[in-house]
Design a protein around this motif. Structure first.
Motif: not given
Length: 382
Positions: A270-281
């Protein structure tokens, strides 16, 4: 504050053919709008928490820009979308503050487009502070070994092939990108470069633009929550190296020579290139940096940023990505850090903590065990 006008521009990255799994790079529709929405939420949250002010929704104009293709084709299309749309153009020209959020290939697209708007005085930095948030930007191209991947090998998309041109700073598109980057930094655009710890597509050195140096750049790291640990040596090492760069000090090539081992599913799929823009912080970095630091806010990030120094020319070193970096450079990078008098003067406690974490680090994967082996000289300095 209610009379202030904010504009948020969002620009998505490159998307592969519909036949290719998009779980890594994201979905083709809606991401520009998502970037706008999340940035607007971050702005409103900042004022609520820091100043107990509630910004009316009508104060913030969202401009999601969408078009797929090669970099300069996208720049031209998105430029005409703005200037040929009276409402969008008026919003940009009359804005008091502009936020620009992008991802992946959208980073060079946005940089060149922003420079064009500045050159034509459609954005005027002397009265419009601008903050540019680039998530997993592809400044130095993707991981070189992906050039033989099915995305490029079998689908032969021009936009996909062009991404690898960014691996060489002498390529035409890299030079155009670097010219625009130097221009917006010199003029005062606050630029936040956020890389992902487990990015499957973009090396960390690419996301943080390892060859660029300027006081208007802030670098940060996104780590998926399920793999984050306060006492993880490697995470602390990467964060420490980013702090050095943010302080205007050299990381002695550490970030460059650790990027390869961070590729893909280092800890999990899981994670990486696309999950970065799912994080509000991640989005919250933009209003915090813009409103808290000079010239808008009172804080100065480092001695380099006093007075007009933020308007100096950017330093952009020549860069050529390699399929494999010499593993022995990592040892010398660490020695350079531990022997650097400026780092010892300002970050001695951090160095002590790294030594302690290293002694208790017991990586399980072959790649990480190899990294620990190369860093063994740290123990000699305990």
């Amino acid at each position: 504050m209610a009379k202030k006008r904010f504009v948020v521009i969002g620009v998505h990255g490159w998307f592969p053919s519909k036949f290719v799994l998009r779980s890594v790079v994201g979905e083709p529709t809606g991401t520009s709008a998502k970037f706008c929405d999340e940035t607007a939420k971050a702005i409103r949250h900042y004022f609520e928490v820091e100043h107990e002010l509630t910004l009316p929704l009508e104060c913030i104009t969202l401009i999601p820009l969408q078009w797929e293709g090669k970099v300069m084709d996208r720049v031209d299309k998105l430029y005409h979308f703005l200037v040929d749309n009276p409402a969008s153009l008026e919003a940009v020209k009359t804005a008091d503050v502009i936020f620009w959020t992008t991802h992946s290939q959208g980073t060079p697209v946005s940089t060149i487009l922003m420079d064009r708007l500045l050159d034509e005085n459609l954005i005027q930095l002397h009265r419009q502070p601008v903050c540019f948030l680039a998530m997993a930007g592809i400044a130095h191209g993707p991981f070189p070994y992906l050039k033989g991947n099915l995305i490029v090998k079998y689908f032969e998309a021009d936009a996909a092939r062009e991404l690898f041109d960014f691996m060489d700073s002498k390529s035409d598109i890299s030079q155009r990108f670097h010219q625009a980057l130097a221009s917006i930094l010199r003029q005062g655009v606050k630029t936040i470069l956020v890389g992902s710890m487990q990015d499957q597509v973009v090396p960390l050195y690419s996301a943080i633009m390892a060859n660029a140096q300027h006081p208007n750049i802030l670098r940060a790291l996104y780590v998926d929550g399920h793999v984050y640990s306060d006492d993880d040596f490697l995470i602390n090492l990467i964060v420490f190296a980013l702090r050095l760069r943010n302080a205007g000090l050299s990381d002695h090539g550490l970030l460059l020579h650790t990027s390869e081992v961070l590729a893909g599913n280092l800890y999990a799929w899981e994670g990486g290139h696309s999950t970065i823009y799912e994080e509000p912080s991640v989005y919250s970095l933009a209003p915090t940096l813009l409103f808290n630091t000079a010239p808008v806010g009172p804080l100065v990030r480092s001695p380099q940023q006093h007075g007009p120094s933020t308007q100096k020319d950017a330093k952009l070193d020549a860069f050529t990505a390699r399929t494999r970096w010499n593993p022995y450079y990592l040892t010398w990078a660490m020695r350079g850090i531990f022997d650097d008098p400026q780092i010892n003067q300002h970050f001695s406690q951090d160095l002590d903590r790294l030594r302690h974490l290293f002694d208790g680090w017991h990586p399980s994967s072959t790649k990480l065990r190899e990294i620990k082996f190369r860093l063994e000289p740290i123990k000699a300095r305990l």
